[in-house]
Design an enzyme around this catalytic site. Structure first.
Site, PDB file in Angstrom:
ATOM      1  N   HIS A 105      -9.294 -10.778  11.843  1.00 43.92           N
ATOM      2  CA  HIS A 105      -8.617 -12.015  12.223  1.00 43.92           C
ATOM      3  C   HIS A 105      -7.154 -11.659  12.455  1.00 43.92           C
ATOM      4  CE1 HIS A 105      -7.600 -16.283  12.317  1.00 43.92           C
ATOM      5  NE2 HIS A 105      -6.576 -16.024  11.518  1.00 43.92           N
ATOM      6  N   TYR A 135       1.486 -10.409   1.671  1.00 43.81           N
ATOM      7  CA  TYR A 135       1.716  -9.719   0.399  1.00 43.81           C
ATOM      8  C   TYR A 135       1.951 -10.754  -0.697  1.00 43.81           C
ATOM      9  CZ  TYR A 135       2.448  -5.372   3.015  1.00 43.81           C
ATOM     10  OH  TYR A 135       2.282  -4.272   3.817  1.00 43.81           O
ATOM     11  N   LYS A 168     -15.339   9.946   5.672  1.00 46.65           N
ATOM     12  CA  LYS A 168     -15.421  11.147   6.511  1.00 46.65           C
ATOM     13  C   LYS A 168     -14.019  11.675   6.759  1.00 46.65           C
ATOM     14  CE  LYS A 168     -17.862   9.327   9.936  1.00 46.65           C
ATOM     15  NZ  LYS A 168     -18.928   8.851  10.818  1.00 46.65           N
ATOM     16  N   THR A 194      -4.498  -2.981   6.492  1.00 45.43           N
ATOM     17  CA  THR A 194      -5.439  -3.116   5.376  1.00 45.43           C
ATOM     18  C   THR A 194      -4.720  -3.703   4.175  1.00 45.43           C
ATOM     19  OG1 THR A 194      -4.986  -0.875   4.556  1.00 45.43           O
ATOM     20  CG2 THR A 194      -6.824  -1.142   6.123  1.00 45.43           C
ATOM     21  N   GLY A 206       0.824  -1.213   0.000  1.00 39.23           N
ATOM     22  CA  GLY A 206       0.000   0.000   0.000  1.00 39.23           C
ATOM     23  C   GLY A 206       0.851   1.253   0.000  1.00 39.23           C
ATOM     24  N   ARG A 252     -21.051   3.323   5.801  1.00 46.37           N
ATOM     25  CA  ARG A 252     -21.113   4.801   5.832  1.00 46.37           C
ATOM     26  C   ARG A 252     -20.231   5.382   4.740  1.00 46.37           C
ATOM     27  NH1 ARG A 252     -16.234   6.633   7.748  1.00 46.37           N
ATOM     28  NH2 ARG A 252     -15.049   5.208   9.079  1.00 46.37           N
ATOM     29  N   GLU A 256      -9.199  -1.234   0.148  1.00 52.62           N
ATOM     30  CA  GLU A 256      -8.395  -1.800   1.232  1.00 52.62           C
ATOM     31  C   GLU A 256      -9.273  -2.642   2.149  1.00 52.62           C
ATOM     32  OE1 GLU A 256      -5.945   1.017   3.226  1.00 52.62           O
ATOM     33  OE2 GLU A 256      -5.755   2.316   1.469  1.00 52.62           O
ATOM     34  N   LYS A 283      -0.944  -0.607   9.882  1.00 52.20           N
ATOM     35  CA  LYS A 283      -0.557  -1.690  10.781  1.00 52.20           C
ATOM     36  C   LYS A 283      -0.164  -1.145  12.143  1.00 52.20           C
ATOM     37  CE  LYS A 283       1.497  -4.885   8.453  1.00 52.20           C
ATOM     38  NZ  LYS A 283       2.685  -5.357   7.700  1.00 52.20           N
TER      39      LYS A 283
END
Ligand code: ADP
Ligand code: MG
Length: 155
Positions: free
Chosen positions: A85, A92, A108, A28, A16, A105, A80, A22
């Site tokens: 878990h 990767y 934001k 993610t 990413g 949602r 992402e 992390k």
């Protein structure tokens, strides 16, 4: 937001933007630009939930963000997945299979990192609750997660 759901997607986990998800305790797994561009262009940005599986592993609950991340002022769209878990190792390069089943949602802007983390923790709790409902729970058993050539492969 619901028109495209459930949405099935499979693709490689790539590096990413190194913005330290992390370190916040919320890693993610990012899809490649190619996979991101295969998403319907009119799917609303925001926070979603669903099911995810790494390689041939178990199917877990997940929360997912689609779009321009306002907190980090992204210049690129991203998809992402935070899998609910604890994994022993990073994954990767592995194939991540997801089915997005619901919307939480819109995106934001947050005044602080603490506010952002709190919102994400609330998203995770909401996802856990929703995914226990029969209409979402049933997707966990979908053949998409068990057949190597199941449904849509996005790369
Ligand atoms: P990046 O900017 O490279 O996406 P992150 O800080 O977001 O870095 O960490 C994402 C990576 O962490 C994933 O690509 C995966 O290899 C690993 N990882 C470990 N546990 C999880 C998890 N529960 N959900 C998602 N990714 C995880
Ligand atoms: Mg990431």
């Amino acid at each position: 937001a619901m028109r495209h759901l459930p949405y099935f997607c499979r693709g490689e986990v790539v590096k990413g933007f190194g913005r330290g998800s992390k370190e916040l305790g919320i890693p993610t797994a990012n899809f490649s630009e190619q996979v991101v561009e295969s998403f319907p262009s009119d799917i609303p940005t925001g926070i979603y939930y669903g099911w995810a599986c790494v390689g041939n592993g178990d199917v877990h609950k997940m929360v997912l963000s689609i779009g321009w991340n306002p907190f980090y002022k992204n210049i690129k769209k991203s998809v992402e997945t935070h899998i609910i878990h604890t994994f022993k190792e990073d994954f990767y390069g592995e194939i991540l299979s997801i089915v997005i089943t619901g919307y939480i949602r819109p995106e934001k802007n947050f005044d602080s990192l603490d506010a952002l983390i709190l919102a994400i923790q609330e998203d995770i709790e909401e996802a856990k609750r929703q995914l226990d409902l029969p209409e979402h729970l049933k997707l966990k058993e979908d053949n998409f997660f068990h057949l190597p050539e199941g449904k849509i492969v996005n790369n």
